[in-house]
Design a protein around this motif. Structure first.
Motif, short mmCIF file in Angstrom:
data_model
loop_
_atom_site.label_atom_id
_atom_site.label_comp_id
_atom_site.label_asym_id
_atom_site.label_seq_id
_atom_site.Cartn_x
_atom_site.Cartn_y
_atom_site.Cartn_z
N GLU A 240 0.83 -1.20 0.00
CA GLU A 240 0.00 0.00 0.00
C GLU A 240 0.87 1.26 0.00
OE1 GLU A 240 -4.03 -1.38 2.39
OE2 GLU A 240 -2.20 -0.95 3.55
N THR A 241 2.02 1.18 0.64
CA THR A 241 2.94 2.31 0.65
C THR A 241 3.34 2.71 -0.76
OG1 THR A 241 3.85 1.64 2.79
CG2 THR A 241 5.21 3.09 1.45
N VAL A 242 3.66 1.73 -1.59
CA VAL A 242 4.03 2.00 -2.98
C VAL A 242 2.86 2.63 -3.72
CG1 VAL A 242 4.77 0.97 -5.15
CG2 VAL A 242 5.79 0.21 -3.00
N GLN A 243 1.66 2.10 -3.52
CA GLN A 243 0.49 2.65 -4.20
C GLN A 243 0.22 4.09 -3.74
OE1 GLN A 243 -1.25 1.23 -6.81
NE2 GLN A 243 -2.00 3.34 -6.89
N ALA A 244 0.42 4.35 -2.45
CA ALA A 244 0.23 5.72 -1.94
C ALA A 244 1.22 6.68 -2.59
CB ALA A 244 0.39 5.74 -0.42
N HIS A 245 2.46 6.22 -2.78
CA HIS A 245 3.47 7.03 -3.48
C HIS A 245 3.01 7.35 -4.91
CE1 HIS A 245 7.44 8.12 -5.15
NE2 HIS A 245 7.15 7.29 -6.12
N VAL A 246 2.48 6.35 -5.57
CA VAL A 246 1.96 6.56 -6.93
C VAL A 246 0.79 7.54 -6.90
CG1 VAL A 246 0.82 5.44 -8.90
CG2 VAL A 246 2.73 4.30 -7.75
N ASP A 247 -0.08 7.40 -5.90
CA ASP A 247 -1.27 8.25 -5.79
C ASP A 247 -0.90 9.73 -5.62
OD1 ASP A 247 -2.76 5.97 -6.00
OD2 ASP A 247 -3.43 5.95 -3.90
N VAL A 248 0.13 10.02 -4.82
CA VAL A 248 0.50 11.42 -4.59
C VAL A 248 1.39 11.96 -5.71
CG1 VAL A 248 0.28 11.24 -2.08
CG2 VAL A 248 2.53 10.90 -3.13
N LYS A 249 1.70 11.10 -6.69
CA LYS A 249 2.49 11.49 -7.85
C LYS A 249 3.94 11.80 -7.45
CE LYS A 249 -1.60 13.43 -10.11
NZ LYS A 249 -2.22 14.63 -10.75
N ALA A 278 7.54 -4.64 -4.16
CA ALA A 278 6.34 -4.00 -4.71
C ALA A 278 6.71 -2.84 -5.63
CB ALA A 278 5.45 -3.51 -3.57
N ALA A 279 7.75 -2.08 -5.26
CA ALA A 279 8.18 -0.95 -6.08
C ALA A 279 8.69 -1.42 -7.43
CB ALA A 279 9.25 -0.16 -5.34
N ASN A 280 9.42 -2.52 -7.45
CA ASN A 280 9.94 -3.04 -8.71
C ASN A 280 8.81 -3.44 -9.65
OD1 ASN A 280 12.60 -2.68 -7.93
ND2 ASN A 280 12.83 -4.77 -7.15
N LYS A 281 7.72 -3.96 -9.09
CA LYS A 281 6.58 -4.36 -9.92
C LYS A 281 5.91 -3.14 -10.56
CE LYS A 281 5.24 -8.65 -7.59
NZ LYS A 281 4.16 -9.36 -6.82
N GLN A 282 5.96 -2.00 -9.88
CA GLN A 282 5.30 -0.80 -10.40
C GLN A 282 6.29 0.21 -10.99
OE1 GLN A 282 1.79 0.87 -8.90
NE2 GLN A 282 1.68 -0.42 -7.08
N ASN A 283 7.55 -0.22 -11.15
CA ASN A 283 8.59 0.66 -11.71
C ASN A 283 8.72 1.96 -10.91
OD1 ASN A 283 9.33 -1.05 -13.94
ND2 ASN A 283 7.43 -0.43 -14.96
N VAL A 284 8.68 1.84 -9.59
CA VAL A 284 8.84 2.98 -8.70
C VAL A 284 10.29 3.03 -8.22
CG1 VAL A 284 8.28 3.86 -6.39
CG2 VAL A 284 6.45 3.13 -7.93
N MET A 285 10.90 4.20 -8.26
CA MET A 285 12.28 4.36 -7.82
C MET A 285 12.34 4.46 -6.30
SD MET A 285 15.14 7.26 -8.83
CE MET A 285 14.79 7.04 -10.57
N ILE A 286 13.09 3.56 -5.68
CA ILE A 286 13.23 3.51 -4.23
C ILE A 286 14.61 4.02 -3.83
CG2 ILE A 286 13.49 1.96 -2.26
CD1 ILE A 286 10.71 2.12 -2.79
N CYS A 287 14.65 4.82 -2.78
CA CYS A 287 15.90 5.30 -2.22
C CYS A 287 16.04 4.73 -0.82
CB CYS A 287 15.90 6.83 -2.19
SG CYS A 287 17.30 7.59 -1.36
N THR A 288 17.18 4.11 -0.51
CA THR A 288 17.36 3.43 0.77
C THR A 288 18.62 3.92 1.47
OG1 THR A 288 18.52 1.60 -0.35
CG2 THR A 288 16.14 1.36 -0.01
N PRO A 289 18.63 5.15 1.96
CA PRO A 289 19.82 5.66 2.64
C PRO A 289 20.08 4.95 3.96
CG PRO A 289 17.98 7.16 2.95
CD PRO A 289 17.52 6.12 1.98
N GLN A 290 21.32 4.87 4.33
CA GLN A 290 21.68 4.41 5.66
C GLN A 290 21.38 5.54 6.64
OE1 GLN A 290 25.73 3.13 5.85
NE2 GLN A 290 25.54 2.19 7.86
N ILE A 291 21.11 5.20 7.88
CA ILE A 291 20.85 6.23 8.89
C ILE A 291 22.07 7.15 9.00
CG2 ILE A 291 20.43 6.66 11.34
CD1 ILE A 291 18.85 4.05 11.40
#
Length: 310
Positions: A240-249, A278-291
């Motif tokens: 749902e997080t990925v879909q929410a990201h898509v929803d807010v553009k 889930a992001a890979n399925k929707q071609n969403v770019m994910i950023c995963t910084p270290q703390i």
């Protein structure tokens, strides 16, 4: 949120059962964060500080989002789970002047008394949802430093434009004051950059409404951890997080609300593993910084190291 005794008892049983994968085997590593006395850069820099806490450097201003720098998300820190990293990537005492602190709601894993006491004299302004200012005032923050907002209110902070936007969650710091203050998400509008900060929220139609009104966003900071099937109304599962990201553009998504504390029964790496899939399925770019890892949006090069696997 399902709060009847039978439902709460079943979740409590899951917590008590325990699992060695709910926390890292060893303290996770953080990147030391160095501060300069002056922040004159107009480029937008983002630093994840664990869980939902961020340092945003935008238009020459320093902004803290949900700065929870305590050792445990609890009114009694000696009880319950502790911060995975043991240490922060900086000392709170070494923080330079902060132009703005923004909170999404008053839960202990977002609003921390000890942190506020240390920050009070270093912050020019606090912007919070309705009612949260009462906590700050009681803890010694000067009233003229606090601005409260309702959903859809606009706030200006020395040239930065913010919008208090809806979320689907709840509030309260004890058994007697549930929903006595508001919860929200935030839109941050800089001169050249737009950021969406989800706070805590279940999935709902408000994401599309926010996207239609204020999107697209260069970066979204989206909740993806501490979920349970009985908490579907107040916390998103990673898909749902990925879909929410898509929803807010959104263009680039940073998963948040994980990597610091155990507040649910899932494995500690489950949120990031599921959200990447889930992001890979929707071609969403994910950023995963270290703390503690700082990066610049304008460079268009985003951290993607799978540091939790090391």
């Amino acid at each position: 949120m399902t709060t009847d005794f039978r439902s709460m008892l079943s979740v409590l049983k899951e917590f008590l059962k325990g699992s060695p994968k709910r926390q890292p085997k060893h303290p996770i590593q953080v990147q030391p964060l160095q501060f300069s006395l002056q922040n004159t850069s107009q480029n937008t820099k983002i630093t994840w500080l664990g869980h939902s806490a961020f340092l945003i450097e935008m238009d020459g201003k320093r902004i803290l989002l949900d700065p929870m720098f305590g050792k445990a998300p609890s009114p009694v820190p000696w009880f319950g789970n502790k911060r995975y990293s043991k240490e922060l990537p900086f000392s709170v005492e070494d923080l330079p002047e902060i132009d703005l602190v923004v909170f999404s709601h008053d839960h202990y894993d977002h609003l921390d008394y000890g942190t506020i006491k240390k920050l009070t004299n270093r912050v020019k302004k606090f912007i919070v949802p309705l009612g949260v200012g009462s906590h700050l005032e009681r803890w010694g923050v000067e009233l003229d430093k606090i601005q409260e907002c309702n959903w859809w209110d606009h706030a200006d902070a020395d040239g930065l434009s913010l919008v208090c936007t809806p979320a689907r969650h709840f509030s309260g710091r004890s058994l007697t004051n549930r929903n006595s203050t508001l919860w929200c998400s935030w839109v941050l509008n800089g001169k050249d950059t737009k950021i969406y900060f989800s706070g805590d929220s279940g999935y709902g139609p408000h994401f599309k409404e926010i996207g239609e009104k204020y999107g697209p966003f260069d970066v979204t900071l989206m909740e993806c951890g501490q979920y349970h099937e009985k908490w579907a109304a107040i916390h998103m599962i990673p898909e749902e997080t990925v879909q929410a990201h898509v929803d807010v553009k959104g263009k680039v998504m940073i998963p948040i609300h994980w990597g610091a504390f155990t507040l649910s029964v899932h494995d500690w790496t489950d949120p990031i593993e599921r959200v990447i899939k889930a992001a890979n399925k929707q071609n969403v770019m994910i950023c995963t910084p270290q703390i503690g890892e700082r990066f610049t949006i304008e460079d268009d090069v985003y951290p993607r190291l799978m540091w939790w696997e090391t």
